[in-house]
Design an enzyme around this catalytic site. Structure first.
Site: not given
Length: 175
Positions: A66-67
């Site tokens: 996601e990150h």
């Protein structure tokens, strides 16, 4: 820090760095007000030692975070190799929290590896898009048979016929 089901993965090719991290994490964790919840998250987080930057990027793209924070001396070069991530933070001055609160990037991102197929919600999600196609006789010759085979395999006889008629017309033009 977001929740007990969050997972952090740290990828490195530096064995000394990997070995020193658990102590550093423990020290920082003791200072955090949400340390109990963070400990739950850390229980399924990992430090993974790989051989080189190529392996690191291959793993990262497969994991599709996601990150993705690339804190590396060659951060910009490695960022160019990213194919799957929700949002990428490049270099030592780009923490995830900047993206969460102030730098203007999106915070609604694909989780659980879904970045392999999806982007975060962004302006494109709210824009109408129209696709256009215009084939030429050469285009019919190039893809016509493929279209017929695929339509036939899906039992869509009218779809196949639409292409078959055009193939025949193109073939009759060249006679």
């Amino acid at each position: 820090e977001h929740g007990p089901d969050s997972q952090s993965i740290l990828l490195t090719a530096d064995e000394g760095f990997a070995e020193s991290l658990p102590e550093v994490i423990s020290s920082l964790l003791a200072q955090m007000p949400r340390c109990e919840m963070m400990e739950k998250s850390l229980s399924h987080s990992r430090i993974i030692l790989l051989h080189n930057d190529n392996e690191i990027m291959e793993f990262s793209n497969l994991y599709a975070p996601e990150h993705l924070i690339i804190n590396h001396s060659r951060a910009a070069e490695l960022a160019a190799e990213v194919t799957n991530a929700g949002s990428v933070f490049i270099g030592p001055w780009s923490p995830e929290s900047a993206g969460d609160y102030a730098s203007g990037t999106n915070h609604t991102l694909p989780t659980s590896g879904h970045a392999r197929a999806y982007s975060g919600v962004n302006i494109d999600a709210f824009m109408k898009k129209i696709t256009f196609q215009q084939l030429s006789p050469l285009g019919i010759r190039s893809i016509g048979r493929t279209v017929e085979v695929m339509a036939e395999n899906e039992d869509l006889a009218a779809h196949k016929l639409a292409m078959t008629l055009r193939i025949e017309a193109v073939n009759n033009q060249t006679k």
